[in-house]
Design a protein around this motif. Sequence first.
Motif, PDB file in Angstrom:
ATOM      1  N   ARG A  37    -115.576  93.721  74.927  1.00  0.00           N
ATOM      2  CA  ARG A  37    -116.724  92.480  74.739  1.00  0.00           C
ATOM      3  C   ARG A  37    -117.751  92.573  75.713  1.00  0.00           C
ATOM      4  O   ARG A  37    -117.624  93.399  76.475  1.00  0.00           O
ATOM      5  N   GLU A  45    -123.874  87.642  72.902  1.00  0.00           N
ATOM      6  CA  GLU A  45    -123.763  87.498  71.622  1.00  0.00           C
ATOM      7  C   GLU A  45    -124.547  86.677  70.619  1.00  0.00           C
ATOM      8  O   GLU A  45    -124.636  86.758  69.485  1.00  0.00           O
ATOM      9  N   THR A  46    -125.231  85.631  71.422  1.00  0.00           N
ATOM     10  CA  THR A  46    -126.080  84.874  70.759  1.00  0.00           C
ATOM     11  C   THR A  46    -127.167  84.747  71.704  1.00  0.00           C
ATOM     12  O   THR A  46    -127.393  85.003  72.744  1.00  0.00           O
ATOM     13  N   MET A  71    -125.225  94.128  74.615  1.00  0.00           N
ATOM     14  CA  MET A  71    -124.516  93.677  73.226  1.00  0.00           C
ATOM     15  C   MET A  71    -123.502  94.549  72.471  1.00  0.00           C
ATOM     16  O   MET A  71    -122.598  94.297  71.900  1.00  0.00           O
ATOM     17  N   GLU A  91    -122.251  98.728  68.352  1.00  0.00           N
ATOM     18  CA  GLU A  91    -122.121  98.195  67.025  1.00  0.00           C
ATOM     19  C   GLU A  91    -122.658  96.856  66.861  1.00  0.00           C
ATOM     20  O   GLU A  91    -123.559  96.672  65.796  1.00  0.00           O
ATOM     21  N   ASN A  92    -122.615  95.763  67.806  1.00  0.00           N
ATOM     22  CA  ASN A  92    -123.316  94.567  67.615  1.00  0.00           C
ATOM     23  C   ASN A  92    -124.885  94.694  67.734  1.00  0.00           C
ATOM     24  O   ASN A  92    -125.480  94.106  66.867  1.00  0.00           O
ATOM     25  N   LEU A 151    -126.218  95.864  64.302  1.00  0.00           N
ATOM     26  CA  LEU A 151    -126.207  94.940  63.407  1.00  0.00           C
ATOM     27  C   LEU A 151    -127.266  93.892  63.807  1.00  0.00           C
ATOM     28  O   LEU A 151    -127.836  93.270  62.605  1.00  0.00           O
ATOM     29  N   ALA A 152    -127.591  93.498  64.975  1.00  0.00           N
ATOM     30  CA  ALA A 152    -128.535  92.816  65.326  1.00  0.00           C
ATOM     31  C   ALA A 152    -130.036  92.981  64.936  1.00  0.00           C
ATOM     32  O   ALA A 152    -130.920  92.249  64.602  1.00  0.00           O
ATOM     33  N   ASP A 200    -129.575  91.536  61.587  1.00  0.00           N
ATOM     34  CA  ASP A 200    -128.988  89.932  61.583  1.00  0.00           C
ATOM     35  C   ASP A 200    -129.716  89.069  62.458  1.00  0.00           C
ATOM     36  O   ASP A 200    -129.894  87.704  62.246  1.00  0.00           O
TER      37      ASP A 200
END
Length: 370
Positions: free
Chosen positions: A115, A119-120, A175, A178-179, A182-183, A186
Amino acid sequence: MTNRERYVNCVTFRPVDRVPNHELGIWGQTYDRWLTEGMPPEAIREAWFDGIEYFGLDRREFLNINLGMIPAFDHEMIEETDRYVIARNGQGIVTKALKEGTAHGTRMSMDQYLRFPVETPEDFAALRKRYEASNPLRYPTYWDSRVKCWNAREHTMCLGVNTCVGLYSNLRRWMGTENLSLAFYDQPELVHEMVEFVADFTMQTVQRAVEDVDIDYFNYFEDFACKSGPLLSPAIFRKFFMPHYKRMNEFFRAHGITIIALDSDGNTEPLIPLLIECGVTLHWPCEIASGMEPQKLRKEYGHDLALSGGIDKREIAKGPEAAEREVLRKVPELTADGGYIPTLDHTFPPDISYDSFLHYLEIKQKCLEG
Protein backbone atom coordinates in the motif's frame (compact mmCIF):
# COMPACT_ATOMS: atom_id res chain seq x y z
CA MET A 1 44.28 18.38 -11.93
CA THR A 2 42.02 18.37 -8.89
CA ASN A 3 39.27 15.78 -8.56
CA ARG A 4 36.80 18.53 -9.31
CA GLU A 5 38.54 19.73 -12.47
CA ARG A 6 39.02 16.14 -13.61
CA TYR A 7 35.33 15.26 -13.20
CA VAL A 8 33.97 18.39 -14.85
CA ASN A 9 36.37 18.11 -17.79
CA CYS A 10 35.68 14.41 -18.26
CA VAL A 11 31.89 14.60 -18.42
CA THR A 12 32.01 17.67 -20.67
CA PHE A 13 34.34 15.95 -23.17
CA ARG A 14 37.39 18.05 -22.38
CA PRO A 15 40.98 16.82 -21.79
CA VAL A 16 41.88 15.20 -18.45
CA ASP A 17 45.11 13.94 -16.94
CA ARG A 18 43.25 10.74 -16.08
CA VAL A 19 39.62 9.62 -15.90
CA PRO A 20 37.81 9.82 -12.51
CA ASN A 21 37.67 6.64 -10.45
CA HIS A 22 34.18 6.06 -9.02
CA GLU A 23 32.06 3.10 -7.91
CA LEU A 24 28.51 2.88 -6.56
CA GLY A 25 28.65 0.50 -3.61
CA ILE A 26 28.27 -3.08 -2.41
CA TRP A 27 25.52 -5.24 -0.98
CA GLY A 28 25.58 -5.97 2.72
CA GLN A 29 26.04 -9.64 1.84
CA THR A 30 29.05 -8.73 -0.31
CA TYR A 31 30.63 -6.93 2.63
CA ASP A 32 30.29 -10.05 4.78
CA ARG A 33 31.79 -12.25 2.05
CA TRP A 34 34.75 -9.96 1.42
CA LEU A 35 35.58 -9.87 5.13
CA THR A 36 36.01 -13.65 5.00
CA GLU A 37 38.20 -13.33 1.89
CA GLY A 38 40.73 -10.88 3.24
CA MET A 39 39.22 -7.39 3.16
CA PRO A 40 40.21 -5.54 6.35
CA PRO A 41 37.20 -4.20 8.28
CA GLU A 42 38.73 -0.72 8.30
CA ALA A 43 38.84 -0.59 4.47
CA ILE A 44 35.37 0.91 4.22
CA ARG A 45 35.06 3.96 6.41
CA GLU A 46 33.29 6.29 3.98
CA ALA A 47 30.16 5.93 1.90
CA TRP A 48 30.95 4.44 -1.52
CA PHE A 49 29.45 7.36 -3.40
CA ASP A 50 31.73 9.71 -1.44
CA GLY A 51 34.85 7.75 -2.41
CA ILE A 52 36.72 4.98 -0.58
CA GLU A 53 40.32 6.08 0.01
CA TYR A 54 41.48 2.52 0.76
CA PHE A 55 40.48 1.41 -2.75
CA GLY A 56 41.72 4.55 -4.48
CA LEU A 57 38.28 5.92 -5.35
CA ASP A 58 38.07 9.66 -5.92
CA ARG A 59 36.31 11.83 -3.39
CA ARG A 60 32.88 13.31 -4.10
CA GLU A 61 30.51 15.20 -1.85
CA PHE A 62 26.72 15.33 -1.83
CA LEU A 63 25.23 18.42 -0.24
CA ASN A 64 23.10 17.33 2.69
CA ILE A 65 19.77 19.04 1.97
CA ASN A 66 16.65 17.30 3.24
CA LEU A 67 14.26 17.05 0.30
CA GLY A 68 12.10 14.39 1.91
CA MET A 69 9.08 14.41 4.19
CA ILE A 70 9.24 16.47 7.37
CA PRO A 71 7.96 14.86 9.43
CA ALA A 72 8.27 11.36 8.05
CA PHE A 73 5.57 8.83 8.79
CA ASP A 74 5.87 6.95 12.06
CA HIS A 75 7.21 3.43 11.57
CA GLU A 76 4.44 0.95 12.26
CA MET A 77 4.89 -2.80 12.73
CA ILE A 78 1.78 -4.49 11.34
CA GLU A 79 2.73 -8.17 11.36
CA GLU A 80 5.88 -10.19 12.05
CA THR A 81 6.56 -13.91 11.68
CA ASP A 82 9.70 -16.05 11.57
CA ARG A 83 9.88 -15.48 7.79
CA TYR A 84 8.69 -11.95 7.08
CA VAL A 85 7.79 -8.52 8.40
CA ILE A 86 4.85 -6.36 7.30
CA ALA A 87 5.38 -2.74 8.29
CA ARG A 88 4.77 0.84 7.28
CA ASN A 89 8.02 2.73 6.72
CA GLY A 90 8.86 6.42 7.06
CA GLN A 91 7.59 7.14 3.55
CA GLY A 92 4.16 5.80 4.43
CA ILE A 93 4.59 2.65 2.31
CA VAL A 94 3.42 -0.69 3.65
CA THR A 95 5.76 -3.52 2.63
CA LYS A 96 6.17 -7.23 3.23
CA ALA A 97 9.85 -8.08 3.61
CA LEU A 98 11.55 -11.47 3.91
CA LYS A 99 13.93 -11.79 6.84
CA GLU A 100 16.05 -14.59 5.41
CA GLY A 101 19.40 -13.47 4.00
CA THR A 102 19.19 -9.87 5.21
CA ALA A 103 22.61 -8.35 5.93
CA HIS A 104 23.44 -4.77 6.97
CA GLY A 105 20.09 -3.54 5.70
CA THR A 106 20.35 -5.29 2.32
CA ARG A 107 17.76 -7.93 1.50
CA MET A 108 18.29 -10.78 -0.95
CA SER A 109 14.97 -10.01 -2.67
CA MET A 110 12.77 -7.01 -3.33
CA ASP A 111 10.12 -6.23 -0.74
CA GLN A 112 6.50 -6.73 -1.72
CA TYR A 113 4.73 -3.38 -1.81
CA LEU A 114 1.24 -3.57 -0.36
CA ARG A 115 0.00 0.00 0.00
CA PHE A 116 1.09 3.57 -0.71
CA PRO A 117 0.23 6.90 0.95
CA VAL A 118 -1.47 8.53 -2.06
CA GLU A 119 -4.58 7.04 -3.63
CA THR A 120 -6.81 10.12 -3.95
CA PRO A 121 -6.40 13.89 -4.41
CA GLU A 122 -7.26 14.25 -0.72
CA ASP A 123 -4.36 11.96 0.21
CA PHE A 124 -1.97 14.13 -1.78
CA ALA A 125 -3.32 17.31 -0.21
CA ALA A 126 -2.47 15.83 3.19
CA LEU A 127 0.92 14.53 2.06
CA ARG A 128 2.16 17.81 0.60
CA LYS A 129 1.99 19.37 4.06
CA ARG A 130 5.06 17.27 4.83
CA TYR A 131 6.98 19.10 2.06
CA GLU A 132 7.23 22.69 3.28
CA ALA A 133 10.22 24.13 1.44
CA SER A 134 10.76 26.79 4.11
CA ASN A 135 11.17 24.29 6.97
CA PRO A 136 14.50 25.19 8.63
CA LEU A 137 15.24 21.50 9.22
CA ARG A 138 15.93 21.08 5.51
CA TYR A 139 19.41 22.60 5.93
CA PRO A 140 22.01 21.42 8.47
CA THR A 141 22.82 23.78 11.31
CA TYR A 142 26.47 23.95 10.19
CA TRP A 143 25.52 25.28 6.74
CA ASP A 144 26.74 28.89 7.02
CA SER A 145 30.04 27.86 8.61
CA ARG A 146 30.83 25.45 5.75
CA VAL A 147 30.01 27.58 2.70
CA LYS A 148 33.46 29.18 2.42
CA CYS A 149 35.13 25.77 2.74
CA TRP A 150 32.85 24.22 0.12
CA ASN A 151 33.64 26.97 -2.37
CA ALA A 152 37.37 26.40 -1.90
CA ARG A 153 37.14 22.63 -2.33
CA GLU A 154 39.10 20.50 -4.80
CA HIS A 155 36.61 17.64 -5.05
CA THR A 156 33.38 17.16 -7.00
CA MET A 157 30.08 18.26 -5.45
CA CYS A 158 26.52 17.17 -6.25
CA LEU A 159 23.41 19.07 -5.21
CA GLY A 160 21.60 16.76 -2.78
CA VAL A 161 22.06 13.06 -2.09
CA ASN A 162 21.65 10.55 -4.90
CA THR A 163 18.12 9.34 -4.23
CA CYS A 164 16.52 12.60 -3.13
CA VAL A 165 14.71 13.92 -6.25
CA GLY A 166 13.02 12.47 -9.29
CA LEU A 167 9.96 13.71 -11.09
CA TYR A 168 8.81 10.16 -11.80
CA SER A 169 10.36 8.47 -8.77
CA ASN A 170 8.75 10.80 -6.25
CA LEU A 171 5.34 10.01 -7.71
CA ARG A 172 6.15 6.30 -7.69
CA ARG A 173 7.05 6.50 -4.00
CA TRP A 174 3.72 8.16 -3.29
CA MET A 175 1.48 5.95 -5.47
CA GLY A 176 3.39 2.84 -6.53
CA THR A 177 4.30 1.78 -10.06
CA GLU A 178 0.99 0.15 -10.95
CA ASN A 179 -1.21 2.84 -9.43
CA LEU A 180 0.81 5.61 -11.09
CA SER A 181 0.62 3.85 -14.46
CA LEU A 182 -3.16 3.82 -14.18
CA ALA A 183 -3.29 7.40 -12.88
CA PHE A 184 -1.76 8.73 -16.11
CA TYR A 185 -5.11 7.81 -17.70
CA ASP A 186 -7.59 7.75 -14.79
CA GLN A 187 -6.34 10.74 -12.73
CA PRO A 188 -4.35 12.95 -15.11
CA GLU A 189 -5.15 16.15 -13.21
CA LEU A 190 -3.69 14.65 -10.04
CA VAL A 191 -0.53 13.56 -11.87
CA HIS A 192 -0.04 17.02 -13.37
CA GLU A 193 -0.48 18.55 -9.92
CA MET A 194 2.04 16.20 -8.32
CA VAL A 195 4.75 16.65 -10.96
CA GLU A 196 4.41 20.43 -10.85
CA PHE A 197 4.61 20.30 -7.07
CA VAL A 198 7.81 18.22 -7.05
CA ALA A 199 9.50 20.64 -9.44
CA ASP A 200 8.38 23.74 -7.53
CA PHE A 201 9.27 22.27 -4.15
CA THR A 202 12.73 21.22 -5.33
CA MET A 203 13.63 24.59 -6.80
CA GLN A 204 12.30 26.48 -3.79
CA THR A 205 14.17 24.24 -1.35
CA VAL A 206 17.56 24.36 -3.09
CA GLN A 207 17.44 28.11 -3.83
CA ARG A 208 19.64 28.86 -0.83
CA ALA A 209 22.13 26.16 -1.81
CA VAL A 210 22.57 27.26 -5.42
CA GLU A 211 23.04 30.86 -4.32
CA ASP A 212 25.58 30.02 -1.59
CA VAL A 213 27.66 27.23 -3.13
CA ASP A 214 29.39 26.71 -6.47
CA ILE A 215 27.95 23.28 -7.29
CA ASP A 216 29.19 20.98 -10.06
CA TYR A 217 26.15 18.89 -10.92
CA PHE A 218 22.61 17.87 -10.11
CA ASN A 219 21.32 14.31 -10.30
CA TYR A 220 17.81 13.04 -10.95
CA PHE A 221 17.08 9.67 -9.34
CA GLU A 222 14.39 8.10 -11.50
CA ASP A 223 14.70 4.31 -12.00
CA PHE A 224 11.86 4.53 -14.51
CA ALA A 225 12.76 1.54 -16.68
CA CYS A 226 12.83 -2.24 -16.49
CA LYS A 227 14.83 -4.75 -18.50
CA SER A 228 12.74 -4.46 -21.66
CA GLY A 229 12.14 -0.71 -21.68
CA PRO A 230 10.77 2.32 -19.80
CA LEU A 231 7.83 2.12 -17.38
CA LEU A 232 6.25 5.06 -19.22
CA SER A 233 5.94 5.81 -22.91
CA PRO A 234 7.63 8.73 -24.69
CA ALA A 235 4.15 10.24 -25.14
CA ILE A 236 3.46 10.07 -21.39
CA PHE A 237 6.92 11.46 -20.65
CA ARG A 238 6.38 14.36 -23.04
CA LYS A 239 2.90 15.12 -21.69
CA PHE A 240 3.49 14.97 -17.94
CA PHE A 241 7.22 15.30 -17.24
CA MET A 242 9.05 17.07 -20.04
CA PRO A 243 7.90 20.64 -19.32
CA HIS A 244 9.02 20.37 -15.71
CA TYR A 245 12.39 18.80 -16.57
CA LYS A 246 12.97 21.73 -18.89
CA ARG A 247 12.13 24.42 -16.37
CA MET A 248 14.13 22.73 -13.59
CA ASN A 249 17.16 22.39 -15.84
CA GLU A 250 16.84 26.02 -16.92
CA PHE A 251 16.81 26.93 -13.23
CA PHE A 252 20.00 24.93 -12.59
CA ARG A 253 21.78 26.40 -15.62
CA ALA A 254 20.83 29.90 -14.51
CA HIS A 255 22.72 29.16 -11.29
CA GLY A 256 25.81 27.77 -13.01
CA ILE A 257 24.98 24.05 -12.85
CA THR A 258 25.40 22.81 -16.40
CA ILE A 259 26.02 19.10 -15.70
CA ILE A 260 22.64 17.39 -15.29
CA ALA A 261 22.83 13.66 -14.50
CA LEU A 262 20.06 11.09 -14.47
CA ASP A 263 20.15 7.72 -12.71
CA SER A 264 17.93 4.93 -14.01
CA ASP A 265 18.41 1.21 -14.12
CA GLY A 266 16.83 -0.74 -16.96
CA ASN A 267 16.57 0.16 -20.64
CA THR A 268 15.74 3.85 -21.03
CA GLU A 269 16.62 4.11 -24.74
CA PRO A 270 13.17 5.24 -26.00
CA LEU A 271 13.37 8.19 -23.60
CA ILE A 272 16.99 9.24 -24.17
CA PRO A 273 16.32 11.64 -27.07
CA LEU A 274 13.71 13.39 -24.91
CA LEU A 275 16.07 13.51 -21.92
CA ILE A 276 18.72 15.15 -24.08
CA GLU A 277 16.13 17.62 -25.38
CA CYS A 278 15.25 18.44 -21.75
CA GLY A 279 18.88 19.21 -20.92
CA VAL A 280 20.13 15.98 -19.33
CA THR A 281 23.86 15.68 -20.07
CA LEU A 282 24.92 12.49 -18.23
CA HIS A 283 23.20 9.11 -17.91
CA TRP A 284 24.12 6.18 -15.66
CA PRO A 285 24.58 3.30 -14.69
CA CYS A 286 24.03 1.75 -18.18
CA GLU A 287 22.75 -1.65 -17.05
CA ILE A 288 24.15 -4.28 -19.43
CA ALA A 289 21.50 -6.93 -18.69
CA SER A 290 19.01 -4.43 -20.09
CA GLY A 291 20.97 -3.85 -23.29
CA MET A 292 22.43 -0.47 -22.30
CA GLU A 293 25.87 -1.08 -23.81
CA PRO A 294 27.85 2.17 -23.56
CA GLN A 295 29.53 1.71 -26.96
CA LYS A 296 26.11 1.43 -28.59
CA LEU A 297 24.85 4.52 -26.74
CA ARG A 298 27.95 6.50 -27.72
CA LYS A 299 27.51 5.57 -31.36
CA GLU A 300 23.86 6.66 -31.22
CA TYR A 301 24.19 9.91 -29.22
CA GLY A 302 27.83 10.94 -29.65
CA HIS A 303 28.92 13.82 -27.45
CA ASP A 304 25.34 14.87 -26.70
CA LEU A 305 25.35 12.52 -23.69
CA ALA A 306 28.10 11.60 -21.25
CA LEU A 307 27.91 8.13 -19.70
CA SER A 308 28.92 6.41 -16.50
CA GLY A 309 28.71 2.73 -15.58
CA GLY A 310 28.38 -0.01 -18.17
CA ILE A 311 30.72 -2.66 -16.70
CA ASP A 312 28.77 -5.92 -16.58
CA LYS A 313 28.55 -7.19 -13.00
CA ARG A 314 27.90 -10.71 -14.30
CA GLU A 315 31.27 -10.78 -16.06
CA ILE A 316 33.13 -9.54 -12.98
CA ALA A 317 31.53 -12.41 -11.01
CA LYS A 318 33.08 -14.99 -13.36
CA GLY A 319 36.57 -14.29 -12.00
CA PRO A 320 39.65 -12.11 -12.58
CA GLU A 321 40.22 -13.15 -16.21
CA ALA A 322 36.64 -12.40 -17.24
CA ALA A 323 36.78 -9.14 -15.32
CA GLU A 324 39.90 -8.11 -17.23
CA ARG A 325 38.31 -8.95 -20.58
CA GLU A 326 35.21 -6.92 -19.72
CA VAL A 327 37.22 -3.85 -18.75
CA LEU A 328 39.58 -3.99 -21.72
CA ARG A 329 36.68 -4.53 -24.14
CA LYS A 330 35.13 -1.18 -23.17
CA VAL A 331 37.16 1.19 -21.07
CA PRO A 332 40.13 2.12 -23.33
CA GLU A 333 37.89 2.87 -26.32
CA LEU A 334 35.31 4.89 -24.40
CA THR A 335 37.70 6.87 -22.20
CA ALA A 336 39.77 7.80 -25.25
CA ASP A 337 36.66 9.46 -26.71
CA GLY A 338 35.91 11.27 -23.45
CA GLY A 339 32.66 11.75 -21.59
CA TYR A 340 32.79 8.34 -19.91
CA ILE A 341 33.43 7.22 -16.32
CA PRO A 342 33.61 3.43 -16.00
CA THR A 343 31.89 1.84 -13.01
CA LEU A 344 30.05 -1.39 -12.42
CA ASP A 345 26.53 -1.20 -13.84
CA HIS A 346 25.15 -1.21 -10.28
CA THR A 347 26.43 -2.16 -6.84
CA PHE A 348 28.68 -5.21 -6.31
CA PRO A 349 26.52 -8.29 -5.58
CA PRO A 350 27.72 -11.14 -3.33
CA ASP A 351 28.61 -13.49 -6.19
CA ILE A 352 31.67 -11.30 -6.90
CA SER A 353 34.72 -12.45 -4.97
CA TYR A 354 37.11 -10.06 -3.27
CA ASP A 355 39.93 -11.21 -5.58
CA SER A 356 37.83 -10.48 -8.68
CA PHE A 357 36.92 -7.07 -7.29
CA LEU A 358 40.55 -6.17 -6.60
CA HIS A 359 41.69 -7.35 -10.03
CA TYR A 360 38.88 -5.37 -11.66
CA LEU A 361 39.97 -2.24 -9.79
CA GLU A 362 43.63 -2.78 -10.73
CA ILE A 363 42.93 -3.20 -14.45
CA LYS A 364 40.45 -0.34 -14.47
CA GLN A 365 42.93 1.98 -12.73
CA LYS A 366 45.55 1.26 -15.39
CA CYS A 367 43.02 2.11 -18.09
CA LEU A 368 42.01 5.33 -16.33
CA GLU A 369 45.63 6.43 -16.34
CA GLY A 370 46.00 5.60 -20.02
